[in-house]
Design an enzyme around this catalytic site. Structure first.
Site, PDB file in Angstrom:
ATOM      1  N   ASP A   1       4.679  -2.592  -6.142  1.00  0.00           N
ATOM      2  CA  ASP A   1       4.663  -2.042  -4.789  1.00  0.00           C
ATOM      3  C   ASP A   1       3.536  -2.731  -4.023  1.00  0.00           C
ATOM      4  OD1 ASP A   1       4.465  -0.606  -2.452  1.00  0.00           O
ATOM      5  OD2 ASP A   1       4.228   1.349  -3.415  1.00  0.00           O
TER       6      ASP A   1
ATOM      7  N   ASN B   1       6.756 -12.732   2.890  1.00  0.00           N
ATOM      8  CA  ASN B   1       8.093 -12.472   3.418  1.00  0.00           C
ATOM      9  C   ASN B   1       8.493 -11.005   3.370  1.00  0.00           C
ATOM     10  OD1 ASN B   1      11.078 -13.172   3.982  1.00  0.00           O
ATOM     11  ND2 ASN B   1      11.152 -12.205   1.960  1.00  0.00           N
TER      12      ASN B   1
ATOM     13  N   TYR C   1       8.101  -1.899  14.552  1.00  0.00           N
ATOM     14  CA  TYR C   1       8.419  -3.186  13.931  1.00  0.00           C
ATOM     15  C   TYR C   1       7.815  -4.333  14.740  1.00  0.00           C
ATOM     16  CZ  TYR C   1      11.307  -6.913  11.874  1.00  0.00           C
ATOM     17  OH  TYR C   1      11.743  -8.054  11.257  1.00  0.00           O
TER      18      TYR C   1
END
Length: 288
Positions: free
Chosen positions: A69, A95, A161
């Site tokens: 994680d 990424n 976001y």
């Protein structure tokens, strides 16, 4: 965006790719494997990572998988230690990421934290942990962070976001300037909508500026630009590029252009999410 400083050799890189089991991360890993890369794939889904690692070995590379994680405070050091135990580190690809679209007041606090913690904080801390090895690499180091076209034009219903992806872009600019004169190449990529699992829950298409490119085309363009030595890499379609230019020159004109279609856009992206609950209801996790 170019900022060309000369060619960059990606053959035989020893690298970490976060979110390396799916989508853009997987496609980057496959291309680097074809160039003889020695890669550590990092993410939550061990099965997906292991399957991708097998594909990389079949493509001519060396690959290992690390299920972790990345939002765990101990994860960045663990990732770098695992890479160094495997033989070295001269490439880091940040990424891993997740998304939940919707009006800000409809997004839960857990989902806000899930995006900020993975998309931005984990990338910064992993880069921080990797920097000593990247500086010391015989061939020089490479940091490639995957932002988003939304990092160039923040769009409605993607406020959190957008904050993470513009933050990642700012991080790249600042770190590149901070490392001037070193042998660490810092690059940031800005893919537009890409045909990956992360986009399957969105119904927004080209008419709303979300025309999707095949992931292989995006990654081929991205790595070609990186090999040319570019630092700011934009793989968006022309529709989104026109909006980027307008946003740069006249942000309020973008507001005016989007306003008549806000209801349509909200409906199209209402269910767009890559955040899934952990087993047992223990909060969100990323499928990216």
């Amino acid at each position: 965006m170019s900022g060309d400083t000369g060619g960059l050799d990606l053959a035989g890189r020893r690298g970490v790719i976060t979110g390396g089991g799916r989508g853009i991360g997987r496609a980057i890993a496959l291309r680097l494997a074809e160039r003889g890369g020695d890669l550590l794939l990092v993410g939550r889904d061990r099965g997906t990572l292991e399957a991708t690692a097998e594909d990389l070995r079949a493509a001519g590379g060396t690959a290992r998988a690390l299920s972790v994680d990345l939002t765990d405070p101990a994860a960045p050091v663990r990732v770098v230690e695992a890479a160094l135990e495997g033989g070295g580190l001269d490439l880091l690809v940040n990424n891993a990421g997740n998304v939940r679209a919707g009006r800000l007041d409809a997004i839960g606090a857990d989902d806000v934290r899930a995006m900020v913690d993975l998309n931005l904080t984990a990338a910064i801390l992993t880069t921080q942990a990797a920097l000593p090895a990247l500086r010391a690499a015989d061939r020089g180091g490479v940091v490639l962070s995957i932002s988003s076209g939304i990092g160039l034009v923040p769009l409605p219903f993607y406020s959190v976001y957008a904050a993470t992806k513009t933050g990642l872009a700012g991080f790249g600019h600042a770190l590149r300037r901070e490392l001037a004169g070193t042998r660490v190449h810092v690059a940031t990529a800005y893919p537009g909508a890409t045909d990956t699992d992360m986009m399957t829950s969105s119904r927004a298409g080209e008419s709303l500026g979300f025309g999707r490119r095949p992931v292989d085309d995006v990654v081929d363009d991205l790595l070609a630009a990186l090999e040319r030595g570019e630092h700011e890499i934009n793989t968006s379609l022309p529709t989104r590029r026109r909006m980027q230019e307008l946003h740069r020159d006249d942000p309020l004109a973008v507001d005016a252009a989007l306003a008549p279609r806000l209801a349509e856009m909200e409906e199209a992206v209402r269910g767009h999410s890559s955040i899934a609950p952990l087993p047992g209801g223990a909060g969100p996790r990323s499928r990216a």
